[in-house]
Design a protein around this motif. Structure first.
Motif, PDB file in Angstrom:
ATOM      1  N   LYS A 188     -16.108  15.136   2.216  1.00  0.00           N
ATOM      2  CA  LYS A 188     -15.345  13.898   2.357  1.00  0.00           C
ATOM      3  C   LYS A 188     -14.128  13.833   1.441  1.00  0.00           C
ATOM      4  CE  LYS A 188     -19.327  11.274   3.897  1.00  0.00           C
ATOM      5  NZ  LYS A 188     -20.159  12.411   4.124  1.00  0.00           N
ATOM      6  N   LYS A 189     -14.206  14.414   0.262  1.00  0.00           N
ATOM      7  CA  LYS A 189     -13.085  14.379  -0.670  1.00  0.00           C
ATOM      8  C   LYS A 189     -11.949  15.298  -0.224  1.00  0.00           C
ATOM      9  CE  LYS A 189     -15.242  12.016  -3.964  1.00  0.00           C
ATOM     10  NZ  LYS A 189     -14.962  10.696  -4.320  1.00  0.00           N
ATOM     11  N   GLY A 190     -12.232  16.230   0.660  1.00  0.00           N
ATOM     12  CA  GLY A 190     -11.227  17.206   1.063  1.00  0.00           C
ATOM     13  C   GLY A 190     -10.324  16.756   2.188  1.00  0.00           C
ATOM     14  N   VAL A 191     -10.489  15.524   2.694  1.00  0.00           N
ATOM     15  CA  VAL A 191      -9.673  15.083   3.817  1.00  0.00           C
ATOM     16  C   VAL A 191      -8.759  13.912   3.463  1.00  0.00           C
ATOM     17  CG1 VAL A 191     -11.200  15.962   5.591  1.00  0.00           C
ATOM     18  CG2 VAL A 191     -11.539  13.656   4.724  1.00  0.00           C
ATOM     19  N   CYS A 192      -8.511  13.707   2.206  1.00  0.00           N
ATOM     20  CA  CYS A 192      -7.537  12.706   1.772  1.00  0.00           C
ATOM     21  C   CYS A 192      -6.335  13.440   1.183  1.00  0.00           C
ATOM     22  CB  CYS A 192      -8.146  11.764   0.739  1.00  0.00           C
ATOM     23  SG  CYS A 192      -9.407  10.692   1.458  1.00  0.00           S
ATOM     24  N   PHE A 193      -5.164  12.838   1.368  1.00  0.00           N
ATOM     25  CA  PHE A 193      -3.933  13.503   0.981  1.00  0.00           C
ATOM     26  C   PHE A 193      -3.080  12.588   0.118  1.00  0.00           C
ATOM     27  CE2 PHE A 193      -5.481  15.163   4.955  1.00  0.00           C
ATOM     28  CZ  PHE A 193      -5.397  16.530   4.775  1.00  0.00           C
ATOM     29  N   ASP A 194      -2.177  13.193  -0.634  1.00  0.00           N
ATOM     30  CA  ASP A 194      -1.310  12.404  -1.505  1.00  0.00           C
ATOM     31  C   ASP A 194      -0.094  11.839  -0.769  1.00  0.00           C
ATOM     32  OD1 ASP A 194      -0.124  14.863  -1.149  1.00  0.00           O
ATOM     33  OD2 ASP A 194       0.484  15.116  -3.233  1.00  0.00           O
ATOM     34  N   GLU A 195       0.146  12.300   0.451  1.00  0.00           N
ATOM     35  CA  GLU A 195       1.262  11.796   1.252  1.00  0.00           C
ATOM     36  C   GLU A 195       0.746  11.383   2.631  1.00  0.00           C
ATOM     37  OE1 GLU A 195       4.425  14.647   1.532  1.00  0.00           O
ATOM     38  OE2 GLU A 195       4.349  15.104  -0.608  1.00  0.00           O
ATOM     39  N   GLU A 196       1.273  10.281   3.134  1.00  0.00           N
ATOM     40  CA  GLU A 196       0.841   9.778   4.433  1.00  0.00           C
ATOM     41  C   GLU A 196       1.158  10.779   5.547  1.00  0.00           C
ATOM     42  OE1 GLU A 196       0.939   5.630   6.953  1.00  0.00           O
ATOM     43  OE2 GLU A 196       2.600   6.050   5.580  1.00  0.00           O
ATOM     44  N   LYS A 197       2.294  11.445   5.471  1.00  0.00           N
ATOM     45  CA  LYS A 197       2.675  12.413   6.505  1.00  0.00           C
ATOM     46  C   LYS A 197       1.664  13.559   6.597  1.00  0.00           C
ATOM     47  CE  LYS A 197       6.383  15.442   8.150  1.00  0.00           C
ATOM     48  NZ  LYS A 197       5.489  15.997   9.115  1.00  0.00           N
ATOM     49  N   LYS A 198       1.174  14.026   5.455  1.00  0.00           N
ATOM     50  CA  LYS A 198       0.169  15.101   5.464  1.00  0.00           C
ATOM     51  C   LYS A 198      -1.104  14.636   6.168  1.00  0.00           C
ATOM     52  CE  LYS A 198       1.630  17.350   1.161  1.00  0.00           C
ATOM     53  NZ  LYS A 198       1.240  17.631  -0.238  1.00  0.00           N
ATOM     54  N   ALA A 199      -1.513  13.401   5.908  1.00  0.00           N
ATOM     55  CA  ALA A 199      -2.713  12.857   6.547  1.00  0.00           C
ATOM     56  C   ALA A 199      -2.509  12.729   8.054  1.00  0.00           C
ATOM     57  CB  ALA A 199      -3.072  11.510   5.932  1.00  0.00           C
ATOM     58  N   ILE A 200      -1.328  12.270   8.459  1.00  0.00           N
ATOM     59  CA  ILE A 200      -1.027  12.127   9.885  1.00  0.00           C
ATOM     60  C   ILE A 200      -0.988  13.496  10.559  1.00  0.00           C
ATOM     61  CG2 ILE A 200       0.784  11.466  11.526  1.00  0.00           C
ATOM     62  CD1 ILE A 200       1.416   9.116   9.579  1.00  0.00           C
ATOM     63  N   ASP A 201      -0.383  14.488   9.925  1.00  0.00           N
ATOM     64  CA  ASP A 201      -0.328  15.846  10.476  1.00  0.00           C
ATOM     65  C   ASP A 201      -1.731  16.439  10.612  1.00  0.00           C
ATOM     66  OD1 ASP A 201       2.417  15.622  10.578  1.00  0.00           O
ATOM     67  OD2 ASP A 201       2.779  16.884   8.800  1.00  0.00           O
ATOM     68  N   PHE A 202      -2.563  16.239   9.580  1.00  0.00           N
ATOM     69  CA  PHE A 202      -3.941  16.735   9.618  1.00  0.00           C
ATOM     70  C   PHE A 202      -4.697  16.080  10.767  1.00  0.00           C
ATOM     71  CE2 PHE A 202      -8.394  16.050   8.541  1.00  0.00           C
ATOM     72  CZ  PHE A 202      -8.827  17.336   8.314  1.00  0.00           C
ATOM     73  N   MET A 203      -4.554  14.761  10.885  1.00  0.00           N
ATOM     74  CA  MET A 203      -5.245  14.023  11.945  1.00  0.00           C
ATOM     75  C   MET A 203      -4.798  14.514  13.318  1.00  0.00           C
ATOM     76  SD  MET A 203      -5.589   9.911  12.418  1.00  0.00           S
ATOM     77  CE  MET A 203      -3.835   9.696  12.624  1.00  0.00           C
ATOM     78  N   ALA A 204      -3.500  14.713  13.495  1.00  0.00           N
ATOM     79  CA  ALA A 204      -2.976  15.196  14.778  1.00  0.00           C
ATOM     80  C   ALA A 204      -3.541  16.579  15.109  1.00  0.00           C
ATOM     81  CB  ALA A 204      -1.458  15.239  14.742  1.00  0.00           C
ATOM     82  N   GLU A 205      -3.640  17.450  14.102  1.00  0.00           N
ATOM     83  CA  GLU A 205      -4.181  18.802  14.315  1.00  0.00           C
ATOM     84  C   GLU A 205      -5.644  18.740  14.735  1.00  0.00           C
ATOM     85  OE1 GLU A 205      -5.576  22.602  11.659  1.00  0.00           O
ATOM     86  OE2 GLU A 205      -3.930  21.383  10.884  1.00  0.00           O
ATOM     87  N   VAL A 206      -6.439  17.954  14.026  1.00  0.00           N
ATOM     88  CA  VAL A 206      -7.872  17.863  14.306  1.00  0.00           C
ATOM     89  C   VAL A 206      -8.120  17.214  15.665  1.00  0.00           C
ATOM     90  CG1 VAL A 206     -10.009  16.743  13.555  1.00  0.00           C
ATOM     91  CG2 VAL A 206      -8.567  17.890  11.889  1.00  0.00           C
ATOM     92  N   VAL A 207      -7.421  16.124  15.961  1.00  0.00           N
ATOM     93  CA  VAL A 207      -7.574  15.444  17.249  1.00  0.00           C
ATOM     94  C   VAL A 207      -7.057  16.345  18.374  1.00  0.00           C
ATOM     95  CG1 VAL A 207      -6.773  13.487  18.631  1.00  0.00           C
ATOM     96  CG2 VAL A 207      -7.559  13.123  16.289  1.00  0.00           C
TER      97      VAL A 207
END
Length: 153
Positions: free
Chosen positions: A84-103
């Protein structure tokens, strides 16, 4: 009835070894889990600013709710990663990019023995691995300390 301090030390060390070892085995075994297609129910990025210890900066965590089917049974989950700690990011864009990749992958990994146990990302980060490995080593150290105390008594 008096409890030997050595017994308490052995139990504490054993619990640490079991907890850390079980977590390492779960994360390691998740790499061999089966795959199923997902249907995304909801996806968003949540800003979390609970880290007051480190200067009060925000982190951004993907929140994905999805459905999948195994053996004719439907499951709903929001587990992104066992780490759970490995899926939070320091920038919103990184989180959005990660989410887009996984989805975009459209796949969930599930334990074939327990299909309700699942994650969109398997394995774990080296930081988390070292965390659980340290718990196991600490438990072994406590057990060795217990042996030393038992020898002295």
């Amino acid at each position: 009835m008096e409890v030997c301090p050595c017994f308490i030390i052995f139990v504490l060390g054993g619990l640490l070894v079991i907890y850390g070892g079980r977590s390492l085995l779960l994360f390691g075994s998740s790499k061999a889990w089966c795959k199923a297609a997902i249907q995304v129910v909801d996806a968003s990025v949540k800003e979390v600013d609970e880290i007051q210890l480190y200067g009060g900066y925000s982190i951004y965590c993907p929140r994905i709710t999805y459905e999948y089917e195994v053996g004719g049974i439907s499951y709903v989950s929001s587990v992104v990663s066992l780490d759970k700690k490995g899926v939070c990011f320091d920038e919103e864009k990184k989180a959005i990019d990660f989410m887009a990749e996984v989805v975009g992958r459209g796949v969930v990994f599930f334990n074939k023995r327990c299909p309700g146990q699942c994650a969109l990302v398997t394995g774990f980060s080296y930081v988390r691995m070292s965390h659980y490995f340290s718990i196991v080593i600490g438990g072994v150290g406590i057990i060795l300390l217990g042996l030393l105390v038992a020898e002295i008594m």
